[in-house]
Scaffold this active site. Sequence first.
Site, mmCIF file in Angstrom:
data_model
loop_
_atom_site.group_PDB
_atom_site.id
_atom_site.type_symbol
_atom_site.label_atom_id
_atom_site.label_comp_id
_atom_site.label_asym_id
_atom_site.label_seq_id
_atom_site.Cartn_x
_atom_site.Cartn_y
_atom_site.Cartn_z
ATOM 1 N N ASP A 113 0.865 -1.159 -0.050
ATOM 2 C CA ASP A 113 0.029 0.004 0.027
ATOM 3 C C ASP A 113 0.830 1.163 0.028
ATOM 4 O OD1 ASP A 113 -3.010 0.854 0.927
ATOM 5 O OD2 ASP A 113 -1.414 2.148 1.825
ATOM 6 N N ASN B 275 -2.884 13.051 -3.448
ATOM 7 C CA ASN B 275 -4.260 13.469 -4.242
ATOM 8 C C ASN B 275 -4.673 14.837 -3.976
ATOM 9 O OD1 ASN B 275 -4.419 11.336 -6.290
ATOM 10 N ND2 ASN B 275 -5.611 10.070 -4.876
ATOM 11 N N ASP C 86 -2.455 9.697 -10.189
ATOM 12 C CA ASP C 86 -2.579 8.406 -11.042
ATOM 13 C C ASP C 86 -1.040 8.193 -11.660
ATOM 14 O OD1 ASP C 86 -5.146 8.344 -10.778
ATOM 15 O OD2 ASP C 86 -5.482 9.668 -12.577
ATOM 16 N N GLU D 41 -4.729 2.622 -3.823
ATOM 17 C CA GLU D 41 -3.402 2.505 -3.852
ATOM 18 C C GLU D 41 -2.847 1.360 -3.448
ATOM 19 O OE1 GLU D 41 -4.571 4.453 -0.013
ATOM 20 O OE2 GLU D 41 -5.406 4.155 -1.867
#
Length: 775
Positions: free
Chosen positions: A236, A244, A253, A279
């Site tokens: 992760d 973000n 992204d 993620e």
Amino acid sequence: MLSNSTQHLSDSGLRDRFHRRSLEHQRPLSTVTMAFTVVAFLCFVGARNLVGGPAAPLAYRLTCALVLALLVLAIPRARTIWLFGAIGIVYLQVLVAGMALNVAGVEAPLLWVLPALAVIPICAAPLWLTPTHFFTGTVLFYAAALALLSGEPRPHDVNVVVWMWIAAIGMPTSAVFHFGFYRFRRNHFLLESQLAQLAATDPLTGLQNRRAFVKQAERRLDGGAPDERISAIFLDIDSFKSLNDRFGHAVGDHALYQVAQVLMEETSAEDSVSRIGGEEFAVLRRDGLAGALHLAERLRGAIAAIERPDGHLTASFGVAEHRRGESIMVLLDRADEALLRAKHSGRNRVCAERALPLEALQLLGDDFAADGEVRRHRWEEYYLTSHFQPLYSLSHQKQVGFEALLRGEQDDGTLVPPVVLFAPKPSSDEGALDRASHAVHLGNARKSLPADAWLFLNILPATFIAEGYADQLAKIVRAVGLDPERVILEILESHGGSVDDMSRAAALYREHGFLIAVDDFGAGQSNLDRLLRIRPDIVKLDGELIRATSHGTEQPILPKLVSLLHQAGMLVVVEGVETTEELILAVESNVDFAQGYLLGRPAAEIAPPESVHRRIDDAFDVIAQGRAHQHALFESEVEPYRVGLRAAADSLLAGVVMDDAFAALSRFERCISCFILDDSGRQVGPEVPGPAHNSKGASLHPVANPRDARWDHRPYFRNAVLLPGVAVASNPYLSLASGRPCVAVTLAVQFAAGRSVIGVELDWSALGLPWPAGD
């Protein structure tokens, strides 16, 4: 898109997959069509029997029908493309032989076979899987058929008609049918493959999505060899939400895409790599736990080299090895649990799965002697062994238990420093050492500890709440010949478990007979709510609490804390007893059990307790002698105020006004104020201030006026009412009005208007003032 995919059909791997897929589709159709042909052939045989003239034996013709039927039955069992094509070729050759036998002896054989020469290749054309099969089968069919017709002389016009049927109708039509149907199947396969790929692929990273990953993993686990080792890596990206939120989803992204590229570069073609969601990524690898941990560390380092606008990306990893019989979801859950521990222990690290609860016992293997003793167990570069520190019941003045403490030893017997032994190892399960220590301690305790002594086992919260560990630990305890009732599980002050989970787990351990203790109360995460919800049998107070004092007076807080825990139904152990003064305080505070260097240091061998028994007994003697002396000092300090208060009471009864009656008493050095309370505990008139009245206390201004309050709930009021006419001195208390430790001397007096309590409040905050003996 389809045209691009079509270009790739030349790839042998894709072409083979297309033909295998076609085989699955064609097998049912071919079976039905060829079975219908067998029925048609039997009708042909029946029609031939209605015609006169010499004929081939019926048995031969029926044998051909039987062979055709057997070939039809072989179609569903054809597992390869070439076997399927070979069955078709043989089928057509047998069919031609059957027609030859059937038309033998008829006057116009051409009328019997010509329709079949045109219809059979046309009907068979869509059934051929590959053009190679089509050309081979069709050519051989026509070659055999033309050989059948070559012996009959025919007029020229008849030959023209025959070749028209074969060359102008049969061959072109069968070719159109075959290649048309072949193209249709090919395009359908490419579209199906494209859709399947889109359904199985994460569009952002190009990796497998979760559904495809799980499906492929299930196939690998089901089809793997019994001794094959497979591991899962769950990772992760750390702090991805902040990426973000601060820099936009485009940056996020791109980070996901870069991580995916790292995973593809560092893994092999045999590894399954997937973006599970958000993620989170997963890797399924054909390797054991050690190899998967090595790969995870390599991935962690590669990801840490990826830049983000505010630094570098990091990721946390959890690794688990597949266990026989478990599903992929269980494997991923164990890897996910390890990932959560990596997150909670600081991120940017790799954590391995938790070992099976019984593995702690299994790891010891032959280290268990026949008598259950474990002297040392190999662990990494050193050995694990046990040292025991005694706990004494102060009232019984004897050893009642021993805390097992883990030690590491080198080959030469020198001890490994604790900082090395307990150093966090991100790529290993932190609970593995904890569980191994339990087996080591239990094995050593059986022989080393007295038969009636408790064994205190330290246990991490994460281990304590691990599913099934209560049952497994009970098995280990009984395996070494101990009873769970002799084991006290001492929950360490640590992260790794919610209070609710620990409360539920405690009930499971109690069902086996274990007692529960909470370690280091008063430090770190420990609090009263934790105690009241876990409800331990024993509370171990942090060693600093024995030295803690109240603000200003330097009086110890230990007696009140012990009293609070006793009222909650818990026994109390005080740790860190290092001096005789601390031992005396522990006895005076009514502590149940004590532990510390003064009473015994941790050691591999149990020391004789006689000298400690005498030391505890001496502490009791000191307290017994000092209690009377302490009481006398306190009484001597408050006696002048008792005398002054009785004099003030006599003056009030004689009708002297309040200020004059309290004039002498209010001039005493420690007097804060003199007051009168009515029968309901409310103040009558103003208080008469004394020399200590204006000391610090401005911060308590909202409650500084005692006339706003009711005081009949205070002990100094109740005790005075119970002993009318007697001047009563209270224990020191924290005054709500002044915010200082105070002592109240009160006296219940019967006036004509009713009963009142008169009193004087004394400032008891100065250092060196005697306090009464504890409760």
